[in-house]
Design a protein around this motif. Structure first.
Motif, PDB file in Angstrom:
ATOM      1  N   GLN A 281       0.826  -1.214   0.000  1.00 28.74           N
ATOM      2  CA  GLN A 281       0.000   0.000   0.000  1.00 28.74           C
ATOM      3  C   GLN A 281       0.855   1.257   0.000  1.00 28.74           C
ATOM      4  O   GLN A 281       0.562   2.229  -0.719  1.00 28.74           O
ATOM      5  CB  GLN A 281      -0.933  -0.017   1.212  1.00 28.74           C
ATOM      6  CG  GLN A 281      -2.030  -1.075   1.109  1.00 28.74           C
ATOM      7  CD  GLN A 281      -2.868  -1.168   2.369  1.00 28.74           C
ATOM      8  OE1 GLN A 281      -2.542  -0.567   3.396  1.00 28.74           O
ATOM      9  NE2 GLN A 281      -3.954  -1.930   2.308  1.00 28.74           N
TER      10      GLN A 281
ATOM     11  N   LEU B  55       6.652  -4.662  -7.779  1.00 24.08           N
ATOM     12  CA  LEU B  55       5.811  -4.348  -6.618  1.00 24.08           C
ATOM     13  C   LEU B  55       5.980  -5.398  -5.522  1.00 24.08           C
ATOM     14  O   LEU B  55       6.117  -5.054  -4.341  1.00 24.08           O
ATOM     15  CB  LEU B  55       4.348  -4.260  -7.042  1.00 24.08           C
ATOM     16  CG  LEU B  55       3.348  -3.911  -5.940  1.00 24.08           C
ATOM     17  CD1 LEU B  55       3.649  -2.550  -5.347  1.00 24.08           C
ATOM     18  CD2 LEU B  55       1.923  -3.949  -6.486  1.00 24.08           C
TER      19      LEU B  55
ATOM     20  N   SER C 151       7.428  -9.613  -9.811  1.00 22.66           N
ATOM     21  CA  SER C 151       7.125  -8.218 -10.144  1.00 22.66           C
ATOM     22  C   SER C 151       7.844  -7.252  -9.211  1.00 22.66           C
ATOM     23  O   SER C 151       8.177  -7.579  -8.064  1.00 22.66           O
ATOM     24  CB  SER C 151       5.613  -7.977 -10.045  1.00 22.66           C
ATOM     25  OG  SER C 151       5.203  -7.936  -8.679  1.00 22.66           O
TER      26      SER C 151
ATOM     27  N   LEU D 231       2.467   1.819  -3.434  1.00 19.70           N
ATOM     28  CA  LEU D 231       1.537   2.300  -4.451  1.00 19.70           C
ATOM     29  C   LEU D 231       1.300   3.798  -4.372  1.00 19.70           C
ATOM     30  O   LEU D 231       0.724   4.386  -5.299  1.00 19.70           O
ATOM     31  CB  LEU D 231       0.208   1.545  -4.344  1.00 19.70           C
ATOM     32  CG  LEU D 231       0.256   0.075  -4.776  1.00 19.70           C
ATOM     33  CD1 LEU D 231      -1.070  -0.612  -4.484  1.00 19.70           C
ATOM     34  CD2 LEU D 231       0.604  -0.046  -6.254  1.00 19.70           C
ATOM     35  N   GLN D 232       1.715   4.422  -3.287  1.00 18.47           N
ATOM     36  CA  GLN D 232       1.605   5.880  -3.192  1.00 18.47           C
ATOM     37  C   GLN D 232       2.578   6.576  -4.131  1.00 18.47           C
ATOM     38  O   GLN D 232       2.379   7.732  -4.492  1.00 18.47           O
ATOM     39  CB  GLN D 232       1.861   6.332  -1.741  1.00 18.47           C
ATOM     40  CG  GLN D 232       0.925   5.708  -0.725  1.00 18.47           C
ATOM     41  CD  GLN D 232      -0.538   5.932  -1.067  1.00 18.47           C
ATOM     42  OE1 GLN D 232      -0.955   7.053  -1.347  1.00 18.47           O
ATOM     43  NE2 GLN D 232      -1.318   4.850  -1.037  1.00 18.47           N
ATOM     44  N   THR D 233       3.640   5.858  -4.513  1.00 14.19           N
ATOM     45  CA  THR D 233       4.601   6.384  -5.487  1.00 14.19           C
ATOM     46  C   THR D 233       4.780   5.343  -6.584  1.00 14.19           C
ATOM     47  O   THR D 233       5.822   4.677  -6.670  1.00 14.19           O
ATOM     48  CB  THR D 233       5.946   6.694  -4.819  1.00 14.19           C
ATOM     49  OG1 THR D 233       6.394   5.521  -4.115  1.00 14.19           O
ATOM     50  CG2 THR D 233       5.828   7.854  -3.848  1.00 14.19           C
ATOM     51  N   PRO D 234       3.769   5.160  -7.437  1.00 10.72           N
ATOM     52  CA  PRO D 234       3.782   4.068  -8.415  1.00 10.72           C
ATOM     53  C   PRO D 234       4.952   4.124  -9.381  1.00 10.72           C
ATOM     54  O   PRO D 234       5.348   3.093  -9.925  1.00 10.72           O
ATOM     55  CB  PRO D 234       2.443   4.230  -9.132  1.00 10.72           C
ATOM     56  CG  PRO D 234       2.017   5.638  -8.879  1.00 10.72           C
ATOM     57  CD  PRO D 234       2.552   5.978  -7.518  1.00 10.72           C
ATOM     58  N   SER D 235       5.511   5.307  -9.606  1.00  8.76           N
ATOM     59  CA  SER D 235       6.627   5.398 -10.540  1.00  8.76           C
ATOM     60  C   SER D 235       7.838   4.615 -10.045  1.00  8.76           C
ATOM     61  O   SER D 235       8.696   4.221 -10.825  1.00  8.76           O
ATOM     62  CB  SER D 235       7.015   6.857 -10.764  1.00  8.76           C
ATOM     63  OG  SER D 235       7.416   7.462  -9.539  1.00  8.76           O
ATOM     64  N   HIS D 236       7.904   4.373  -8.740  1.00 10.54           N
ATOM     65  CA  HIS D 236       9.038   3.661  -8.176  1.00 10.54           C
ATOM     66  C   HIS D 236       8.895   2.145  -8.300  1.00 10.54           C
ATOM     67  O   HIS D 236       9.868   1.417  -8.088  1.00 10.54           O
ATOM     68  CB  HIS D 236       9.201   4.020  -6.688  1.00 10.54           C
ATOM     69  CG  HIS D 236       9.595   5.433  -6.465  1.00 10.54           C
ATOM     70  ND1 HIS D 236       9.604   6.033  -5.208  1.00 10.54           N
ATOM     71  CD2 HIS D 236       9.968   6.409  -7.330  1.00 10.54           C
ATOM     72  CE1 HIS D 236       9.987   7.287  -5.326  1.00 10.54           C
ATOM     73  NE2 HIS D 236      10.206   7.533  -6.600  1.00 10.54           N
ATOM     74  N   VAL D 237       7.700   1.663  -8.586  1.00 13.35           N
ATOM     75  CA  VAL D 237       7.486   0.209  -8.609  1.00 13.35           C
ATOM     76  C   VAL D 237       6.868  -0.282  -9.914  1.00 13.35           C
ATOM     77  O   VAL D 237       6.537  -1.445 -10.034  1.00 13.35           O
ATOM     78  CB  VAL D 237       6.593  -0.224  -7.428  1.00 13.35           C
ATOM     79  CG1 VAL D 237       7.288   0.014  -6.111  1.00 13.35           C
ATOM     80  CG2 VAL D 237       5.247   0.470  -7.473  1.00 13.35           C
ATOM     81  N   ALA D 238       6.738   0.590 -10.892  1.00 12.49           N
ATOM     82  CA  ALA D 238       6.074   0.209 -12.139  1.00 12.49           C
ATOM     83  C   ALA D 238       7.042  -0.226 -13.221  1.00 12.49           C
ATOM     84  O   ALA D 238       6.628  -0.818 -14.219  1.00 12.49           O
ATOM     85  CB  ALA D 238       5.226   1.369 -12.658  1.00 12.49           C
TER      86      ALA D 238
END
Length: 475
Positions: free
Chosen positions: A116, A344, A342, A119-126
């Motif tokens: 969770q 994430l 993944s 996902l607040q900074t999706p650019s770091h895990v996408a």
């Protein structure tokens, strides 16, 4: 013809003159599968599917049939749905092979919180990740296993994979060639055999001793090493064990390591159940025992109840001679073919294996409660089954499973082996157990004990009715 353009006669080769039916082209549709795909077979599915198919047939399933309780493997209910999607029997299934199926054992909350936050900074895990895993994930795994084995492991010695099964696939693919030999336990998890045989390698089983806490028969293991001299590539050791529930002592692990060292063989240690042990038993990693080189495979599926996230890894614990370096390099090359876990999900690894001080107590409390719940459920189920005629319970020391021996001489003529037992129990009592034949253990069956106590008690009650109902009496 346009001006100034000369015609050119092209002479075709003889085999290309008949454009309708060239001899080099197939005359009918027949797409050929690869040899590897044809060699790949799942022994569990070959045993489970016919049992469930018979159970699912319309004529055997009145609407008043009992709720299905599975003490076998994850997924049988979805299999049944393909046969009988409209039947009320499937509205409240129990899947005990998947520890999360009933939600009575919740997944680790630290993992959920970590995702969770990520996902607040999706650019770091996408984005894409390195083929062998992010540095942060590999560093956390290396630190975690360094503590387990009392020696320094480098992040470069770690490969993150799609579940522990993915790690085993990578490692065994690197170790095995066609005609080589892999030594695996009997009873044992069939995945090792599936992977090996898909590559054309041979599998030879070494015996485990049920009346000696399922320890390896060292004499038999050495015998088959000698019989397959020059062909054996590795020994697989499962600890804690699926399916037996055994947990090996340091002394026994040392005996295996000494034998492997004597014959210059690496050990592949499947340790996915890790510290899921029942007191007074304690988990010791094979990587911390002896001098033989060890490839430890593990993951988050069981110890943190995250089987669907597919997070696993391989850790290469080498000897002083650097014997595993070619295998480590080869496995890394294989990992580059398809990226694994993944981005994430890899975020979760440091949160669970190297947690900050702020979450250590929460994590430890959750793990302690999980072990307590599993211990209570194991005792409840095994205590109940031990009272029934024809059954001998081998009490588990860890993992999530126990093996039960069937004395077929105490049952009537309808029960001739473990397959008959499992089929009749499912048809009559709607309780599904996994026949021991799936693990090379005839006249046994495996039970999982990670469902709710209510389901376990109900399952045990039905098994008791079944055993008494099929009891053999002299006329």
């Amino acid at each position: 013809m346009p001006p100034n353009v000369q015609s050119k006669i092209v002479v075709l080769p003889e085999e290309e003159k008949n454009t309708n039916t060239p001899s080099s082209v197939r005359q009918s549709w027949k797409c050929q599968p690869s040899v590897k795909s044809l060699r790949t077979r799942n022994p569990i599915r070959e045993i489970v599917d016919p049992i469930l198919a018979q159970y699912a047939r319309e004529e055997n399933k009145p609407e008043t049939k009992k709720r299905l309780i599975s003490l076998a493997v994850s997924g049988p209910d979805s299999f049944l749905l393909s046969y009988r999607s409209s039947k009320t029997i499937l509205t409240s299934p129990t899947q005990l092979g998947d520890p999360t199926s009933e939600s009575s054992l919740p997944s680790c909350p630290i993992a959920l919180d970590a995702v969770q936050k990520a996902l607040q900074t999706p650019s770091h895990v996408a984005g894409y990740v390195p083929a062998c895993g992010t540095f942060e994930a590999r560093q956390a795994i290396a630190s975690f296993h360094s503590n387990q084995i009392s020696r320094s492991i480098s992040p470069d010695d770690v490969i993150v994979s799609s579940g522990c099964s993915g790690a085993l696939e990578l490692v065994l693919t690197c170790l095995l060639d066609e005609g080589s030999v892999l030594l695996v336990p009997r009873p044992g998890f069939p995945l090792y055999q599936v992977i090996a045989e898909s590559h054309g390698a041979d599998v030879v089983h070494y015996n485990l001793m049920p009346n000696n806490d399922w320890e390896c028969d060292i004499q038999h293991l050495e015998q088959i090493i000698q019989e397959n001299h020059g062909k054996v590539r590795a020994i697989v050791v499962t600890n804690p064990s699926n399916p037996t529930g055994s947990v090996y002592s340091p002394g026994h692990l040392k005996m295996i390591s000494n034998l492997a060292s004597r014959y210059f063989l690496p050990i592949v240690a499947d340790e996915v159940y890790g510290d899921l042990t029942i007191a007074p038993h304690y988990f010791y990693s094979m990587g911390n025992i002896g001098s033989a080189p060890v490839i430890v495979t593990s993951g988050l599926a069981k110890q943190f109840l995250l089987p669907g996230w597919r997070v696993g890894w391989a850790v290469f614990v080498d000897n002083s001679a650097g014997s595993l370096q070619p295998i480590l390099e080869g496995t890394k090359r294989l990992a580059q073919v398809i990226l694994g876990t993944s981005h994430l999900c890899q975020i979760v690894i440091p949160a669970l294996l190297s947690p900050p001080k702020s979450t250590v107590n929460t994590l430890n409390d959750w793990k302690s409660n999980l072990k307590l719940q599993l211990e209570k459920r194991a005792s409840l189920l095994c205590d109940s089954l031990s009272h029934f005629p024809g059954l001998k319970v081998f009490r588990p020391q860890g993992s999530m499973y126990s093996m039960i021996e069937i004395d077929v001489s105490q049952f009537n003529e309808t029960i001739q082996d473990d397959m008959d037992f499992a089929q009749a129990l499912l048809d009559e009592q709607s309780v599904f157990v996994l026949p021991g034949s799936a693990f090379q253990a005839t006249n046994m069956f495996r039970v999982a004990y990670c469902a709710s106590e209510t389901s376990l008690l109900e399952a045990a009650k039905r098994i008791g009715h079944f055993c008494y109902g099929h009891r053999y009496f002299l006329s």
